[in-house]
Scaffold this motif. Structure first.
Motif, PDB file in Angstrom:
ATOM      1  N   VAL A 154       0.561 -23.215   1.128  1.00 13.33           N
ATOM      2  CA  VAL A 154       1.619 -23.044   1.488  1.00 13.33           C
ATOM      3  C   VAL A 154       2.797 -24.273   1.153  1.00 13.33           C
ATOM      4  CG1 VAL A 154       3.298 -22.608   3.390  1.00 13.33           C
ATOM      5  CG2 VAL A 154       1.128 -21.586   3.347  1.00 13.33           C
ATOM      6  N   VAL A 155       3.724 -24.130   0.393  1.00 13.63           N
ATOM      7  CA  VAL A 155       4.706 -25.136  -0.206  1.00 13.63           C
ATOM      8  C   VAL A 155       5.912 -25.555   0.929  1.00 13.63           C
ATOM      9  CG1 VAL A 155       6.070 -25.994  -1.903  1.00 13.63           C
ATOM     10  CG2 VAL A 155       3.977 -24.641  -2.753  1.00 13.63           C
ATOM     11  N   ALA A 156       5.736 -26.701   1.237  1.00 13.88           N
ATOM     12  CA  ALA A 156       6.849 -27.076   2.350  1.00 13.88           C
ATOM     13  C   ALA A 156       8.138 -26.958   1.790  1.00 13.88           C
ATOM     14  CB  ALA A 156       6.727 -28.460   2.783  1.00 13.88           C
ATOM     15  N   ALA A 157       9.246 -26.760   2.869  1.00 18.33           N
ATOM     16  CA  ALA A 157      10.579 -26.316   2.260  1.00 18.33           C
ATOM     17  C   ALA A 157      11.402 -27.646   2.192  1.00 18.33           C
ATOM     18  CB  ALA A 157      11.272 -25.849   3.555  1.00 18.33           C
ATOM     19  N   VAL A 158      10.813 -28.742   1.545  1.00 19.29           N
ATOM     20  CA  VAL A 158      11.478 -29.880   1.215  1.00 19.29           C
ATOM     21  C   VAL A 158      11.009 -30.523  -0.259  1.00 19.29           C
ATOM     22  CG1 VAL A 158      11.520 -30.811   3.580  1.00 19.29           C
ATOM     23  CG2 VAL A 158       9.356 -31.452   2.483  1.00 19.29           C
ATOM     24  N   ALA A 159      11.470 -31.167  -0.710  1.00 19.57           N
ATOM     25  CA  ALA A 159      11.173 -31.758  -2.019  1.00 19.57           C
ATOM     26  C   ALA A 159       9.899 -32.681  -2.092  1.00 19.57           C
ATOM     27  CB  ALA A 159      12.512 -32.644  -2.792  1.00 19.57           C
ATOM     28  N   ALA A 160       9.013 -32.611  -2.969  1.00 17.54           N
ATOM     29  CA  ALA A 160       7.914 -33.384  -3.194  1.00 17.54           C
ATOM     30  C   ALA A 160       8.259 -34.845  -3.833  1.00 17.54           C
ATOM     31  CB  ALA A 160       7.043 -32.851  -4.105  1.00 17.54           C
ATOM     32  N   LEU A 161       8.202 -35.858  -3.123  1.00 20.98           N
ATOM     33  CA  LEU A 161       8.521 -36.902  -3.368  1.00 20.98           C
ATOM     34  C   LEU A 161       7.492 -38.096  -3.778  1.00 20.98           C
ATOM     35  CD1 LEU A 161      10.833 -37.499  -0.216  1.00 20.98           C
ATOM     36  CD2 LEU A 161      11.455 -36.659  -2.512  1.00 20.98           C
ATOM     37  N   THR A 162       7.440 -38.868  -4.772  1.00 21.83           N
ATOM     38  CA  THR A 162       6.700 -40.079  -5.047  1.00 21.83           C
ATOM     39  C   THR A 162       6.897 -41.077  -3.909  1.00 21.83           C
ATOM     40  OG1 THR A 162       8.343 -41.308  -6.171  1.00 21.83           O
ATOM     41  CG2 THR A 162       7.098 -39.584  -7.578  1.00 21.83           C
ATOM     42  N   ARG A 163       6.054 -41.955  -3.862  1.00 17.88           N
ATOM     43  CA  ARG A 163       6.113 -43.035  -2.662  1.00 17.88           C
ATOM     44  C   ARG A 163       7.258 -43.797  -2.923  1.00 17.88           C
ATOM     45  NH1 ARG A 163       1.195 -46.887  -2.948  1.00 17.88           N
ATOM     46  NH2 ARG A 163       2.273 -47.441  -1.118  1.00 17.88           N
ATOM     47  N   LEU A 164       7.569 -43.992  -4.316  1.00 15.02           N
ATOM     48  CA  LEU A 164       9.085 -44.828  -4.253  1.00 15.02           C
ATOM     49  C   LEU A 164      10.295 -44.130  -3.804  1.00 15.02           C
ATOM     50  CD1 LEU A 164      10.655 -47.018  -5.599  1.00 15.02           C
ATOM     51  CD2 LEU A 164      10.702 -46.019  -7.805  1.00 15.02           C
ATOM     52  N   GLY A 301      -1.964 -31.718  -0.333  1.00  9.83           N
ATOM     53  CA  GLY A 301      -3.335 -31.006  -0.184  1.00  9.83           C
ATOM     54  C   GLY A 301      -3.839 -30.656  -1.562  1.00  9.83           C
ATOM     55  N   ALA A 302      -5.218 -30.458  -1.745  1.00  5.03           N
ATOM     56  CA  ALA A 302      -5.628 -30.155  -3.018  1.00  5.03           C
ATOM     57  C   ALA A 302      -6.864 -29.029  -2.760  1.00  5.03           C
ATOM     58  CB  ALA A 302      -6.275 -31.150  -3.546  1.00  5.03           C
ATOM     59  N   LYS A 303      -6.847 -27.780  -3.629  1.00  2.66           N
ATOM     60  CA  LYS A 303      -7.641 -26.848  -3.446  1.00  2.66           C
ATOM     61  C   LYS A 303      -8.002 -26.366  -4.804  1.00  2.66           C
ATOM     62  CE  LYS A 303      -8.919 -22.525  -1.041  1.00  2.66           C
ATOM     63  NZ  LYS A 303      -8.590 -21.501  -0.116  1.00  2.66           N
ATOM     64  N   ARG A 304      -9.189 -26.746  -5.241  1.00  4.92           N
ATOM     65  CA  ARG A 304      -9.694 -26.539  -6.727  1.00  4.92           C
ATOM     66  C   ARG A 304      -8.546 -27.111  -7.658  1.00  4.92           C
ATOM     67  NH1 ARG A 304     -11.476 -21.781  -4.069  1.00  4.92           N
ATOM     68  NH2 ARG A 304      -9.482 -20.501  -4.267  1.00  4.92           N
ATOM     69  N   GLU A 305      -7.751 -26.353  -8.616  1.00  4.58           N
ATOM     70  CA  GLU A 305      -6.867 -26.958  -9.394  1.00  4.58           C
ATOM     71  C   GLU A 305      -5.243 -27.094  -8.658  1.00  4.58           C
ATOM     72  OE1 GLU A 305      -6.655 -22.499  -9.832  1.00  4.58           O
ATOM     73  OE2 GLU A 305      -8.245 -24.275  -9.769  1.00  4.58           O
ATOM     74  N   GLU A 306      -5.240 -26.608  -7.532  1.00  7.86           N
ATOM     75  CA  GLU A 306      -4.033 -26.569  -7.030  1.00  7.86           C
ATOM     76  C   GLU A 306      -3.670 -27.834  -5.984  1.00  7.86           C
ATOM     77  OE1 GLU A 306      -0.438 -24.715  -6.559  1.00  7.86           O
ATOM     78  OE2 GLU A 306      -2.157 -23.770  -7.416  1.00  7.86           O
ATOM     79  N   PHE A 307      -2.539 -28.320  -6.418  1.00 13.02           N
ATOM     80  CA  PHE A 307      -2.031 -29.722  -5.590  1.00 13.02           C
ATOM     81  C   PHE A 307      -0.864 -29.476  -5.149  1.00 13.02           C
ATOM     82  CE2 PHE A 307      -0.677 -34.233  -5.586  1.00 13.02           C
ATOM     83  CZ  PHE A 307      -1.599 -34.634  -4.712  1.00 13.02           C
ATOM     84  N   TRP A 308      -0.586 -29.638  -3.846  1.00 13.29           N
ATOM     85  CA  TRP A 308       0.663 -29.178  -3.332  1.00 13.29           C
ATOM     86  C   TRP A 308       1.002 -30.087  -2.097  1.00 13.29           C
ATOM     87  CZ3 TRP A 308      -3.509 -27.070  -1.782  1.00 13.29           C
ATOM     88  CH2 TRP A 308      -4.111 -26.838  -0.452  1.00 13.29           C
ATOM     89  N   LEU A 309       2.490 -29.991  -1.527  1.00 14.80           N
ATOM     90  CA  LEU A 309       2.993 -30.536  -0.332  1.00 14.80           C
ATOM     91  C   LEU A 309       3.485 -29.621   0.567  1.00 14.80           C
ATOM     92  CD1 LEU A 309       3.826 -33.018   1.292  1.00 14.80           C
ATOM     93  CD2 LEU A 309       6.246 -32.749  -0.112  1.00 14.80           C
ATOM     94  N   GLY A 310       2.571 -29.525   1.749  1.00 17.37           N
ATOM     95  CA  GLY A 310       2.951 -28.456   2.878  1.00 17.37           C
ATOM     96  C   GLY A 310       1.845 -28.290   3.529  1.00 17.37           C
ATOM     97  N   TYR A 311       1.380 -27.064   3.926  1.00 18.91           N
ATOM     98  CA  TYR A 311       0.544 -26.557   4.678  1.00 18.91           C
ATOM     99  C   TYR A 311      -0.620 -25.492   3.934  1.00 18.91           C
ATOM    100  CZ  TYR A 311       4.569 -27.906   7.336  1.00 18.91           C
ATOM    101  OH  TYR A 311       5.517 -28.394   7.894  1.00 18.91           O
ATOM    102  N   LYS A 312      -1.530 -25.142   5.022  1.00 18.10           N
ATOM    103  CA  LYS A 312      -2.304 -24.273   4.290  1.00 18.10           C
ATOM    104  C   LYS A 312      -2.350 -23.013   5.486  1.00 18.10           C
ATOM    105  CE  LYS A 312      -6.298 -25.705   2.806  1.00 18.10           C
ATOM    106  NZ  LYS A 312      -7.750 -26.183   2.829  1.00 18.10           N
ATOM    107  N   LEU A 313      -2.696 -21.805   4.996  1.00 13.79           N
ATOM    108  CA  LEU A 313      -2.405 -20.731   5.848  1.00 13.79           C
ATOM    109  C   LEU A 313      -3.786 -19.989   5.832  1.00 13.79           C
ATOM    110  CD1 LEU A 313      -1.025 -18.203   7.298  1.00 13.79           C
ATOM    111  CD2 LEU A 313      -0.300 -17.360   5.205  1.00 13.79           C
ATOM    112  N   ARG A 537       5.388 -20.303   0.458  1.00 14.84           N
ATOM    113  CA  ARG A 537       6.710 -21.067   0.375  1.00 14.84           C
ATOM    114  C   ARG A 537       7.223 -21.043   1.750  1.00 14.84           C
ATOM    115  NH1 ARG A 537       9.340 -24.359  -3.014  1.00 14.84           N
ATOM    116  NH2 ARG A 537       7.802 -23.402  -4.728  1.00 14.84           N
ATOM    117  N   ALA A 538       7.207 -22.144   2.684  1.00 17.87           N
ATOM    118  CA  ALA A 538       7.702 -22.336   3.883  1.00 17.87           C
ATOM    119  C   ALA A 538       9.221 -22.079   3.822  1.00 17.87           C
ATOM    120  CB  ALA A 538       7.377 -23.618   4.653  1.00 17.87           C
ATOM    121  N   ARG A 539       9.632 -21.156   4.965  1.00 15.52           N
ATOM    122  CA  ARG A 539      10.986 -20.886   4.946  1.00 15.52           C
ATOM    123  C   ARG A 539      11.889 -21.876   5.688  1.00 15.52           C
ATOM    124  NH1 ARG A 539      12.111 -15.093   4.670  1.00 15.52           N
ATOM    125  NH2 ARG A 539      13.368 -15.062   6.373  1.00 15.52           N
ATOM    126  N   TYR A 540      10.995 -22.670   6.838  1.00 21.98           N
ATOM    127  CA  TYR A 540      11.491 -23.796   7.731  1.00 21.98           C
ATOM    128  C   TYR A 540      10.753 -24.920   7.714  1.00 21.98           C
ATOM    129  CZ  TYR A 540      12.835 -18.895   9.525  1.00 21.98           C
ATOM    130  OH  TYR A 540      13.041 -17.570   9.344  1.00 21.98           O
TER     131      TYR A 540
END
Length: 588
Positions: A154-164, A301-313, A537-540
């Motif tokens: 589940v992709v969070a409802a915010v932009a994915a940011l680098t550490r910078l 999070g990472a699952k196989r070839e998927e890499f995302w910012l957010g949650y898991k359902l 994709r998270a709505r909130y």
């Protein structure tokens, strides 16, 4: 706003008459909202939401009916404005909610407040619990059956940011919060034009320096500004309530997690970026590391070839065998045959019995026991629980059977040791364990020299070690170990777990197991249906509201499946070609 429990009013006579006139003909299918009212009645009650609302103040809208609106909103993928508009204008919704034609409904912001209150009180599961209890009373869900579980990202409802970008955006978020809360204080403490040039726009709206040195210099500049801002906030002359602003606390945590700050002997301040060990000072573990100042629950999070910012359902649904075909003789094989309209074999629903939302760092096997505990708490524990290898281990298979009597079905994770991956090495399966004498014998006939009890990942185990005198001159040592100490070590599971593991891996190779495990594949269709309703994709923002949204989505999917069941419409429309129909007619 307070809540005074009331029962759902009966449908307004005028609305009921309109519904009967529009949907009274047999060929006109009744919409979902009408079917819910007619088939399920009042399955939610205001009392179930009492903990989320006060006892004083002006009474607000019925929370049970707001929950219904939210479920329908998820079923039709509506925004808050669209859902509030449907309450005002749609006959079927008014029929479900017991509203008169002239009822003005409510402002769309009421839905956001309802979600915030319910999520804040931890009542996310109330709607699903009530629906499952109602369906259990009708025999559509039950304990002891078959269920299956799978997860999706589940992709969070915010932009994915680098550490910078995270460092700069955290400073900007704190500045925005402070400027909104106490603009005069901000004007007195910082150079507003200077900070506005650096933090006036989001970090994602411009390109950072290309060179690594330029990025490092900018990262330190962000840190200096952040530390200066925090020092001003925590100064004794500043209002104490400024420290309670959430954005200020997030900035403090982001700086702590990504930078080190020290004062040298000559009084100079030295700020450095944290880097992974052993080269740097080390970074916090992924489950604790903030990834966005606007959603502090989101994680990478990472699952196989998927890499995302957010949650898991994690979704669990029933997968029992459908009832016998009602349009053919009992002896006939329903597979491959043409069925009549409303045949129970085709329309019997698989219903979602549990949804669990976690941050993205939680692995699947960490959720196996919580899912089963929740199902048992609803008196819906399955007899057979199908899941992929990510949810399984020998310990979980034994625990599920002894705790709840659940047979956990699925392939165990394969041996991932270097020897097993090589294919020609001496993997763990090639060693013989004698639990009585606490010794292990290798394929070359050598016996281990020691047996040391230990605990690995909270599970009792033992480590068997072979002597260098046996391993050193062994001709098979290159296939067995690359240890610099010229010895092989084997981790040994307790006897009961080892036996369960051996039995499970032996069963995995049999045709009956593979035919039975094929039942798990159907959950992929549920994941696809959930994704089509926006589950990926998270709505909130925030885990509580995202968890609540997924629970109401599960209620919506269940009701859509029940609508197909009630109307005799298969969700999986299996079309028969003209050639196949000709073959069936000739065979008859």
């Amino acid at each position: 706003m307070c809540m005074q429990p009331v029962a759902w009013p009966e449908p307004d006579p005028q609305v009921a008459a309109v519904v009967a006139a529009i949907y009274g003909a047999r060929k006109t299918e009744r919409p979902l909202a009408v079917l819910i009212r007619d088939r399920l009645g009042e399955w939610l009650r205001d009392e179930q939401f009492a903990a989320a609302f006060g006892t004083r103040g002006k009474p607000g809208w019925s929370p049970s009916r707001l929950a219904l609106v939210t479920v329908l909103q998820r079923a039709e993928n509506l925004t808050d404005r669209q859902a509030a508009g449907a309450v005002r204008t749609r006959i079927d919704w008014k029929y479900l909610l017991g509203l008169a034609l002239e009822d003005p409904g409510f402002d769309h912001t009421v839905l956001a407040e309802f979600r915030a209150r319910v999520a804040g009180a931890g009542l996310e599961q109330v709607a699903l619990d009530a629906l499952l209890a109602r369906l259990a009373a009708e025999g559509l869900v039950k304990a002891g059956g078959k269920q299956r579980t799978d997860s999706t990202h589940v992709v969070a409802a915010v932009a994915a940011l680098t550490r910078l970008e995270l460092a700069g955006e955290s400073v900007r978020a704190a500045l925005e919060a402070l400027a909104a809360a106490h603009p005069d204080w901000v004007a007195q403490r910082i150079c507003v034009p200077d900070f506005a040039r650096r933090y006036g726009t989001p970090m994602t709206s411009w390109r950072p320096p290309v060179s690594q040195s330029g990025q490092d210099e900018l990262a330190i500049a962000y840190a200096r500004d952040g530390y200066a801002l925090l020092e001003a906030v925590y100064h004794r002359s500043s209002p104490g309530w400024l420290r309670e602003l959430p954005a200020v606390n997030v900035l403090r945590r982001v700086l702590l997690q990504n930078y080190t700050r020290a004062i040298t002997g000559d009084g100079r301040e030295v700020i450095r970026r944290r880097e992974k060990q052993p080269e740097g000072d080390g970074l916090p573990p992924g489950h604790a590391r903030i990834a966005s100042p606007y959603d502090t629950d989101a994680r990478w999070g990472a699952k196989r070839e998927e890499f995302w910012l957010g949650y898991k359902l994690h979704i669990t649904e029933t997968c029992d065998d459908p009832p016998p075909c009602t349009c053919r003789p009992a002896a006939a094989d329903p597979r491959g045959r043409e069925h009549g309209t409303g045949c129970a074999y085709l329309v019997f629903p698989n219903l979602i019995t549990n949804v669990a939302t976690t941050d993205a760092t939680v692995t699947d096997n960490q959720m196996t026991e919580p899912v089963q505990d929740t199902l048992a708490g609803r008196t819906l524990a399955p007899g057979r629980h199908y899941a992929d290898s990510g949810y399984l281990s020998a310990a979980l298979v034994v625990s599920a059977l002894t705790t709840w009597g659940i047979a956990l079905i699925g392939p165990l994770l394969t041996d991932t040791s270097a020897q097993a991956r090589a294919g020609h090495g001496y993997a763990r399966a090639g060693f013989t364990v004698d639990y009585d004498t606490k010794t292990v014998t290798c394929p070359q006939g050598k016996t281990s020299s020691s047996w040391t009890p230990c605990t690995q990942k909270g599970q009792a185990a033992a480590v068997a070690t072979f002597s260098p005198g046996d391993c050193g001159p062994c001709p098979a040592r290159p296939q067995c170990t690359t240890s610099s100490r010229n010895r092989r070590q084997i981790t040994i599971l307790p006897r009961d777990l080892a036996q369960a593991q051996a039995a499970a891996r032996a069963a995995e190779k049999t045709i009956p197991f593979q035919a039975d495990y094929a039942r798990r594949a159907g959950v992929e269709g549920t994941i696809h249906q959930a994704a089509s309703h926006g589950a990926r994709r998270a709505r909130y923002r925030g885990l509580p509201k995202t968890r609540l949204d997924h629970v109401y989505m599960a209620c919506a999917l269940n009701l859509l499946r029940l609508q197909a069941y009630w109307t005799g419409t298969p969700l999986d429309r299996q079309r028969t070609s003209h050639l196949a129909r000709l073959e069936l007619s000739l065979a008859a």
